[in-house]
Every structure is written in structure tokens, then in C-alpha cells.
Design a protein around this motif. Structure first.
Motif, PDB file in Angstrom:
ATOM      1  N   VAL A 162       0.840  -1.211   0.000  1.00  0.00           N
ATOM      2  CA  VAL A 162       0.000   0.000   0.000  1.00  0.00           C
ATOM      3  C   VAL A 162       0.867   1.250   0.000  1.00  0.00           C
ATOM      4  O   VAL A 162       0.548   2.232  -0.671  1.00  0.00           O
ATOM      5  CB  VAL A 162      -1.038   0.042   1.158  1.00  0.00           C
ATOM      6  N   GLU A 163       1.970   1.208   0.710  1.00  0.00           N
ATOM      7  CA  GLU A 163       2.878   2.351   0.764  1.00  0.00           C
ATOM      8  C   GLU A 163       3.474   2.659  -0.618  1.00  0.00           C
ATOM      9  O   GLU A 163       3.422   3.799  -1.086  1.00  0.00           O
ATOM     10  CB  GLU A 163       3.987   2.050   1.770  1.00  0.00           C
ATOM     11  N   LYS A 164       3.997   1.639  -1.273  1.00  0.00           N
ATOM     12  CA  LYS A 164       4.640   1.841  -2.576  1.00  0.00           C
ATOM     13  C   LYS A 164       3.631   2.184  -3.666  1.00  0.00           C
ATOM     14  O   LYS A 164       3.861   3.084  -4.474  1.00  0.00           O
ATOM     15  CB  LYS A 164       5.441   0.601  -2.970  1.00  0.00           C
ATOM     16  N   GLU A 165       2.524   1.452  -3.715  1.00  0.00           N
ATOM     17  CA  GLU A 165       1.537   1.677  -4.778  1.00  0.00           C
ATOM     18  C   GLU A 165       0.865   3.039  -4.663  1.00  0.00           C
ATOM     19  O   GLU A 165       0.488   3.625  -5.669  1.00  0.00           O
ATOM     20  CB  GLU A 165       0.491   0.564  -4.782  1.00  0.00           C
ATOM     21  N   LYS A 166       0.702   3.536  -3.454  1.00  0.00           N
ATOM     22  CA  LYS A 166       0.068   4.847  -3.257  1.00  0.00           C
ATOM     23  C   LYS A 166       1.096   5.976  -3.269  1.00  0.00           C
ATOM     24  O   LYS A 166       0.724   7.141  -3.236  1.00  0.00           O
ATOM     25  CB  LYS A 166      -0.726   4.882  -1.944  1.00  0.00           C
ATOM     26  N   GLY A 167       2.382   5.630  -3.314  1.00  0.00           N
ATOM     27  CA  GLY A 167       3.424   6.655  -3.328  1.00  0.00           C
ATOM     28  C   GLY A 167       3.547   7.386  -2.001  1.00  0.00           C
ATOM     29  O   GLY A 167       3.943   8.547  -1.953  1.00  0.00           O
ATOM     30  N   TRP A 168       3.222   6.688  -0.927  1.00  0.00           N
ATOM     31  CA  TRP A 168       3.273   7.293   0.399  1.00  0.00           C
ATOM     32  C   TRP A 168       4.698   7.300   0.921  1.00  0.00           C
ATOM     33  O   TRP A 168       5.562   6.555   0.459  1.00  0.00           O
ATOM     34  CB  TRP A 168       2.398   6.519   1.379  1.00  0.00           C
ATOM     35  N   GLU A 169       4.933   8.145   1.925  1.00  0.00           N
ATOM     36  CA  GLU A 169       6.247   8.205   2.566  1.00  0.00           C
ATOM     37  C   GLU A 169       6.485   6.948   3.392  1.00  0.00           C
ATOM     38  O   GLU A 169       5.544   6.264   3.791  1.00  0.00           O
ATOM     39  CB  GLU A 169       6.328   9.437   3.472  1.00  0.00           C
ATOM     40  N   GLU A 170       7.773   6.694   3.662  1.00  0.00           N
ATOM     41  CA  GLU A 170       8.136   5.514   4.442  1.00  0.00           C
ATOM     42  C   GLU A 170       7.433   5.528   5.802  1.00  0.00           C
ATOM     43  O   GLU A 170       7.373   6.554   6.469  1.00  0.00           O
ATOM     44  CB  GLU A 170       9.652   5.482   4.647  1.00  0.00           C
ATOM     45  N   GLY A 171       6.879   4.386   6.171  1.00  0.00           N
ATOM     46  CA  GLY A 171       6.185   4.263   7.448  1.00  0.00           C
ATOM     47  C   GLY A 171       4.681   4.453   7.350  1.00  0.00           C
ATOM     48  O   GLY A 171       3.944   4.109   8.280  1.00  0.00           O
ATOM     49  N   GLU A 172       4.205   5.002   6.229  1.00  0.00           N
ATOM     50  CA  GLU A 172       2.763   5.243   6.082  1.00  0.00           C
ATOM     51  C   GLU A 172       1.979   3.942   5.896  1.00  0.00           C
ATOM     52  O   GLU A 172       0.819   3.862   6.284  1.00  0.00           O
ATOM     53  CB  GLU A 172       2.488   6.197   4.913  1.00  0.00           C
ATOM     54  N   GLY A 173       2.604   2.925   5.312  1.00  0.00           N
ATOM     55  CA  GLY A 173       1.942   1.635   5.156  1.00  0.00           C
ATOM     56  C   GLY A 173       1.670   0.993   6.510  1.00  0.00           C
ATOM     57  O   GLY A 173       0.591   0.447   6.751  1.00  0.00           O
ATOM     58  N   VAL A 174       2.650   1.073   7.417  1.00  0.00           N
ATOM     59  CA  VAL A 174       2.481   0.552   8.773  1.00  0.00           C
ATOM     60  C   VAL A 174       1.338   1.295   9.466  1.00  0.00           C
ATOM     61  O   VAL A 174       0.477   0.682  10.113  1.00  0.00           O
ATOM     62  CB  VAL A 174       3.793   0.687   9.581  1.00  0.00           C
ATOM     63  N   LYS A 175       1.314   2.602   9.307  1.00  0.00           N
ATOM     64  CA  LYS A 175       0.245   3.402   9.923  1.00  0.00           C
ATOM     65  C   LYS A 175      -1.119   3.046   9.333  1.00  0.00           C
ATOM     66  O   LYS A 175      -2.119   3.020  10.052  1.00  0.00           O
ATOM     67  CB  LYS A 175       0.516   4.897   9.717  1.00  0.00           C
ATOM     68  N   TYR A 176      -1.165   2.773   8.031  1.00  0.00           N
ATOM     69  CA  TYR A 176      -2.443   2.446   7.408  1.00  0.00           C
ATOM     70  C   TYR A 176      -2.998   1.117   7.937  1.00  0.00           C
ATOM     71  O   TYR A 176      -4.187   1.018   8.244  1.00  0.00           O
ATOM     72  CB  TYR A 176      -2.327   2.401   5.879  1.00  0.00           C
ATOM     73  N   VAL A 177      -2.134   0.109   8.069  1.00  0.00           N
ATOM     74  CA  VAL A 177      -2.591  -1.174   8.606  1.00  0.00           C
ATOM     75  C   VAL A 177      -3.037  -0.993  10.056  1.00  0.00           C
ATOM     76  O   VAL A 177      -4.055  -1.563  10.476  1.00  0.00           O
ATOM     77  CB  VAL A 177      -1.512  -2.270   8.458  1.00  0.00           C
ATOM     78  N   LYS A 178      -2.324  -0.177  10.816  1.00  0.00           N
ATOM     79  CA  LYS A 178      -2.727   0.104  12.202  1.00  0.00           C
ATOM     80  C   LYS A 178      -4.115   0.757  12.220  1.00  0.00           C
ATOM     81  O   LYS A 178      -4.967   0.401  13.036  1.00  0.00           O
ATOM     82  CB  LYS A 178      -1.701   1.010  12.875  1.00  0.00           C
ATOM     83  N   LYS A 179      -4.345   1.675  11.301  1.00  0.00           N
ATOM     84  CA  LYS A 179      -5.657   2.339  11.198  1.00  0.00           C
ATOM     85  C   LYS A 179      -6.739   1.319  10.827  1.00  0.00           C
ATOM     86  O   LYS A 179      -7.846   1.352  11.370  1.00  0.00           O
ATOM     87  CB  LYS A 179      -5.585   3.447  10.141  1.00  0.00           C
ATOM     88  N   MET A 180      -6.411   0.404   9.900  1.00  0.00           N
ATOM     89  CA  MET A 180      -7.369  -0.644   9.534  1.00  0.00           C
ATOM     90  C   MET A 180      -7.741  -1.484  10.759  1.00  0.00           C
ATOM     91  O   MET A 180      -8.912  -1.819  10.952  1.00  0.00           O
ATOM     92  CB  MET A 180      -6.791  -1.563   8.447  1.00  0.00           C
ATOM     93  N   ARG A 181      -6.756  -1.794  11.585  1.00  0.00           N
ATOM     94  CA  ARG A 181      -7.028  -2.552  12.811  1.00  0.00           C
ATOM     95  C   ARG A 181      -7.949  -1.770  13.741  1.00  0.00           C
ATOM     96  O   ARG A 181      -8.890  -2.328  14.311  1.00  0.00           O
ATOM     97  CB  ARG A 181      -5.727  -2.903  13.531  1.00  0.00           C
ATOM     98  N   GLU A 182      -7.662  -0.498  13.898  1.00  0.00           N
ATOM     99  CA  GLU A 182      -8.486   0.354  14.772  1.00  0.00           C
ATOM    100  C   GLU A 182      -9.919   0.432  14.259  1.00  0.00           C
ATOM    101  O   GLU A 182     -10.858   0.474  15.048  1.00  0.00           O
ATOM    102  CB  GLU A 182      -7.878   1.752  14.873  1.00  0.00           C
TER     103      GLU A 182
END
Length: 192
Positions: A162-182
Motif C-alpha cells: 500500500v505504501e509503494k503503490e500509493k506513493g506514500w512516505e516511508e512508514g505510512e503503510g504501517v500506519k495504514y494497517v494500524k488504522k485498519m485494525r483500529e
């Protein structure tokens, strides 16, 4: 073709008569398919991790046959060792695709040549579709199976993709999965 014995079956078959066994039942109240049929979801499991998802799919099939409108998509990513020995429920799953109960079926075989070996490899191969489902459609994501290898590998792959495909900054993929969990959109039923 003889079925392979499972871990629990093998362990129990070696017990002596009258051996006491401690049982610790646990409930998985959180690990249920979305009740809203407009909600898309992805299910990822290997080996016996397919079990709960067959229940998800049977419920979906009954609801469809009862005339309920199904606008959400459903994708199963299943991994096993061999196409001929342990591709569980092969005919049933293929029939569910034909019936429109299952939108997409991806199967991996870790002991065979060609194609992705593990479920995380299959998801990575379909990374654009995965990101579309998880980020753009806000699909739910379910993982069932081994905690150490499979579940961890799937989570790391989702974070990376998700981080690479969306062109997000490093660490944003981890944050997105954390948000999905929340948001209770990333759910696991895993064991060691």
C-alpha cells in the motif's frame, strides 16, 4: 490419496487412555464476515486457515440464494502445499466463483513449480487490485492461520504494497494497517 493427519489429530492419537487434557476454548466474536453485503472483503488463509472462510462463504451463498442483493466483492487467497493432495474444497470454491458468491479466487501451491508459492506472494502479484480493494474501496481484510510465518509475512507485505503503490512516505503503510485494525477492518484468527 491418503489425507495427511493434522497436528492436533496426531498429538491426540498418541495419548494414553484416560490422559487428562487441558482445553482452553476461545471465542472469536470479532472474526465474522461483514453483515453488510455491500462491504467488500479479502480473506487470506493457508492450510486449515481455510476453515473459517468456508463458513463465511457458505453464509454468503445462502444469503445470495435467498435473494439478498450482494454488491460487495469477496476475494479468497488460499495457500496449500500441493494441488493434488491438499487443495481443500477445490470444487466447492470453483463453484462459488461460478455462482458469483466469490468474486476472485487466488490459490498458491508452496511445493509446486510456477506461480506464487505463498499467499503473500499471490497478494503482491495482484498488488494493484489489493490496494484498490483496501484503500480505495475500504474493504475488510481477514487473515487466518500460522502467526509466525504466514500472518506476519502477509501484514508486512500489505504494509509495503500500500505504501509503494500509493506513493506514500516511508512508514505510512504501517500506519495504514494500524488504522485498519483500529477501524476493525484488519482482523486475524492466528495461532503459533
Amino acid at each position: 490419496m491418503e489425507p495427511r493427519p493434522g497436528l492436533a489429530t496426531t498429538w491426540m492419537s498418541n495419548l494414553q487412555a484416560m490422559t487428562e487434557v487441558m482445553v482452553q476454548p476461545r471465542t472469536g466474536h470479532h472474526f465474522r464476515p461483514p453483515q453488510d453485503l455491500s462491504q467488500s472483503y479479502v480473506m487470506v488463509g493457508a492450510g486449515s486457515g481455510l476453515g473459517p472462510f468456508m463458513g463465511f462463504l457458505e453464509e454468503r451463498r445462502v444469503r445470495k440464494r435467498n435473494g439478498e442483493e450482494m454488491t460487495g466483492d469477496c476475494w479468497l487467497v488460499f495457500g496449500c502445499r500441493s494441488k493434488d493432495k491438499d487443495y481443500l474444497f477445490k470444487e466447492v470454491l470453483e463453484q462459488m466463483v461460478e455462482e458469483g458468491v466469490l468474486t476472485k479466487l487466488s490459490v498458491t501451491f508452496s511445493r509446486e513449480e510456477g506461480g506464487p508459492k505463498y499467499v503473500q506472494d499471490s497478494l503482491k502479484e495482484d498488488k494493484q487490485q489489493l490496494v484498490m480493494w483496501l484503500v480505495d474501496q475500504l474493504a475488510s481484510f481477514y487473515v487466518c492461520g500460522d502467526a509466525r510465518g504466514m500472518a506476519r509475512g502477509v501484514q508486512e507485505m500489505v504494509e509495503e504494497v500500500v505504501e509503494k503503490e500509493k506513493g506514500w512516505e516511508e512508514g505510512e503503510g504501517v500506519k495504514y494497517v494500524k488504522k485498519m485494525r483500529e477501524e476493525k477492518r484488519y482482523k486475524e484468527d492466528i495461532w503459533t
